[in-house]
Write a protein that holds these residues in place. Sequence first.
Motif, mmCIF file in Angstrom:
data_model
loop_
_atom_site.group_PDB
_atom_site.id
_atom_site.type_symbol
_atom_site.label_atom_id
_atom_site.label_comp_id
_atom_site.label_asym_id
_atom_site.label_seq_id
_atom_site.Cartn_x
_atom_site.Cartn_y
_atom_site.Cartn_z
ATOM 1 N N PRO B 282 0.817 -1.229 0.000
ATOM 2 C CA PRO B 282 0.000 0.000 0.000
ATOM 3 C C PRO B 282 0.847 1.275 0.000
ATOM 4 O O PRO B 282 0.563 2.201 0.725
ATOM 5 N N MET B 283 1.860 1.359 -0.852
ATOM 6 C CA MET B 283 2.741 2.525 -0.865
ATOM 7 C C MET B 283 2.053 3.768 -1.418
ATOM 8 O O MET B 283 1.306 3.681 -2.382
ATOM 9 N N SER B 284 2.334 4.919 -0.833
ATOM 10 C CA SER B 284 1.971 6.198 -1.430
ATOM 11 C C SER B 284 3.182 6.693 -2.194
ATOM 12 O O SER B 284 4.268 6.791 -1.632
ATOM 13 N N CYS B 285 3.006 6.966 -3.475
ATOM 14 C CA CYS B 285 4.135 7.415 -4.283
ATOM 15 C C CYS B 285 3.627 8.306 -5.413
ATOM 16 O O CYS B 285 2.437 8.602 -5.490
ATOM 17 N N THR B 286 4.536 8.739 -6.257
ATOM 18 C CA THR B 286 4.175 9.622 -7.367
ATOM 19 C C THR B 286 4.765 9.061 -8.653
ATOM 20 O O THR B 286 5.967 8.817 -8.728
ATOM 21 N N ILE B 287 3.904 8.830 -9.638
ATOM 22 C CA ILE B 287 4.350 8.227 -10.899
ATOM 23 C C ILE B 287 4.518 9.324 -11.951
ATOM 24 O O ILE B 287 3.655 10.195 -12.096
ATOM 25 N N THR B 288 5.654 9.284 -12.660
ATOM 26 C CA THR B 288 5.780 10.157 -13.827
ATOM 27 C C THR B 288 5.808 9.273 -15.067
ATOM 28 O O THR B 288 6.257 8.124 -15.015
ATOM 29 N N LEU B 289 5.295 9.810 -16.174
ATOM 30 C CA LEU B 289 5.143 9.007 -17.395
ATOM 31 C C LEU B 289 6.040 9.524 -18.507
ATOM 32 O O LEU B 289 6.422 10.701 -18.527
ATOM 33 N N ALA B 290 6.357 8.643 -19.460
ATOM 34 C CA ALA B 290 7.276 8.993 -20.546
ATOM 35 C C ALA B 290 6.641 9.994 -21.513
ATOM 36 O O ALA B 290 7.332 10.844 -22.073
ATOM 37 N N ASP B 291 5.319 9.881 -21.713
ATOM 38 C CA ASP B 291 4.649 10.787 -22.649
ATOM 39 C C ASP B 291 3.722 11.723 -21.901
ATOM 40 O O ASP B 291 3.239 11.407 -20.822
ATOM 41 N N GLU B 292 3.475 12.876 -22.526
ATOM 42 C CA GLU B 292 2.556 13.816 -21.896
ATOM 43 C C GLU B 292 1.126 13.397 -22.182
ATOM 44 O O GLU B 292 0.660 13.459 -23.316
ATOM 45 N N ILE B 293 0.454 12.944 -21.164
ATOM 46 C CA ILE B 293 -0.935 12.505 -21.308
ATOM 47 C C ILE B 293 -1.753 13.276 -20.296
ATOM 48 O O ILE B 293 -1.308 13.508 -19.176
ATOM 49 N N ASP B 294 -2.939 13.688 -20.693
ATOM 50 C CA ASP B 294 -3.780 14.455 -19.794
ATOM 51 C C ASP B 294 -4.424 13.521 -18.771
ATOM 52 O O ASP B 294 -5.262 12.690 -19.116
ATOM 53 N N ILE B 295 -4.005 13.651 -17.535
ATOM 54 C CA ILE B 295 -4.527 12.795 -16.474
ATOM 55 C C ILE B 295 -4.920 13.676 -15.302
ATOM 56 O O ILE B 295 -4.206 14.623 -14.974
ATOM 57 N N SER B 296 -6.060 13.377 -14.678
ATOM 58 C CA SER B 296 -6.427 14.145 -13.494
ATOM 59 C C SER B 296 -6.942 13.224 -12.402
ATOM 60 O O SER B 296 -7.027 12.003 -12.587
#
Lengths: 301, 413
Positions: B282-296
Amino acid sequence: MINYNLNHLKELESETIYIIREAAAQFENPCLLFSGGKDSIVMSWMARKAFYPARIPFPLVHVDTGHNFPETIAYRDEYMKMIGANLIVGMVQDSIDSGRVKEEKGPNASRNGLQTVTLLDTLEKHKFDAAMGGARRDEEKARAKERMFSHRDEFGQWDPKNQRPELWLLLNGKKSVGEHFRVFPISNWTEMDVWMYIKSENIPIPSIYFSHQREVFERDGMILSTSDFIPLRDGEKPEMKTVRYRTVGDMTCTGAVYSDASDIDMIIDEVSVSRTTERGTRADDKRTEAAMEDRKKAGYF
Amino acid sequence: MELLRFSTAGSVDDGKSTLIGRLLYDSKSIFEDQMDAIKSYSDKKGYEHVDLALLTDGLRAEREQGITIDVAYRYFATPKRKFIIADTPGHIQYTRNMVTGSSNSNLSIILIDARNGIIEQTNRHSFIASLLNIPHLVVCVNKMDLVDYSEARFNEIVEGYKILASKLDIKDVHFIPISALKGDNVVDRSETMKWYNGPTLMYLLENVHISSDLNHIDCRFPVQYVIRPQAQEYHDYRGFAGRVASGIYKPGDRVLCLPSGFTTSIKSIDTFEGPVEEGFAPMSCTITLADEIDISRGDMIVREGNVPNVGQDIEMMMCWLGDSPMQAGGKYTIRHTSREAKCLIKDIRYKVDVNTYHRNEEDKNIKMNDICRVNVRTTVPLFYDSYRKNRITGSVILIDEATNSTVGAGMII
């Protein structure tokens, strides 16, 4: 092979970060209440982690009774710089000067009760709709049933019979105009967890938590520090003693304990064999049997 | 040290408070000032003994009425584990409270009075434990001292319980003969029940295997918050913060974003301590992605080859928590992971009697504490799994739009 188990502190930290992010996402204008005590320190420590590499996206609020330990205030200003947070200070003195509250009289006079008015005024002035607090459920029995998202009516009051059930970690921050929430991200931490976390993260804390020489006197079984705010009664003789504090509150109602614990390891040893709760050193909880419950209903935390 | 969350449920006389008092007391988790406070209250009320129930009955309102209103949380630790007890009272609002208290539990303790054996309440407890998919059950046959520590009586109750359990979906069940009052088999082994060779309750709590309770297979990452530092050094940084619901994420993994359906790969998994090699529940973390995708917020990042159900017509078991009855055809706010939508109660299929397990297809009047099977229609698609497979992506709450109260707890089928 990687071990896919989080130890209990990492799991609690992850839960706290989750709750802080939920508060930031669900409320328009949240804040975090910072007292300078260890609980609000670890909470704000995790708030910094929750949004890293961005800064904490809400201000920290300190209600200053004017009767704080000077060590706490010095620490507070240093710590804010370190974590890069914005601080808003609400002064109880301002509430007294504007006639919003009346200073208590008598030998047991304390500004602790007045804090509630200053707190509610500060929340209103800045239009905060949620305030995160460092209360823990193991502290006191009125807190054992507190929600992580605790709903308050438009008067800031808590109705213990009308709290929303909290299932899984699906937190419900919906409210009507004028109502607000208290959010308790470290609900599931115990005093021991907090100390172990401070040790494992190497978090700086105010010096009064460690044993030091101080001029103190005993009153009603409590060890109080001499200060300009507490007039001595007949027969009370201040003496220099080696003491430390288990909680950091107002000087007028926070008692010290005799202790030689001068570092975190010694504090952890002391807490693990301690036979009284940390709130046992707080006069504000001793006023009546249900003192905490009454103050919560009025809007204190 | 690991964390184990467990729930206890029971009514006034089955010794639940004594059992919790015993666990707290024997693990040295009751402080002197707490003990003094309940002693003085017991004296004031003229009780002959110190009432350990006062440790869990916290609020003045309840002490005056002698009832427990809601779930109370208790904490204790041994050198091996930290424990969080969700203590639920056993009166009329019992179902609502037990569902609430059990929703995060790894384990549930079911108390049976050895004199009475399996009663209606045992059926109810077991049904809720099964409905909430609690991974481990411990049936404590209590008050063994009052049946002369009889092995035959214990075996009779165990056999009876196995028949009951066969009607439910219960994975892992243990049976322990105890006397909470005298302390037999709670923390210390019983001197009088030599015929019992199994573990004590404390041993089980400390050793039950919980690391498999988490789902490390199906990757589900509900996005809670989008992190965009307004600082020069992180000019292009866009991180998706959340808590891993299940599965294991690694940099380089191909992922699919819902609802957009765009695919990309994970650039990094960030924490305050720095990037990590793996992100898992159950980790809290922050994911970054290779492409710019609109995510909210409310979106979900999953693995390309393993996607959850995506849909607007969802069938679930629902426990009703609200003061006013469920409105067939009514509209509610629905909260699922970090996603929020509106929903319509389309069809109430049946109501379950939690005592007899009978399905009633005629009575569709769903009041507080009722459990039913419903179909709901949501305004936007949810990304869900069955609750059996995933407690996080399989659970929802319903919120009344007029009062903002949480009125329903749903477990997706």
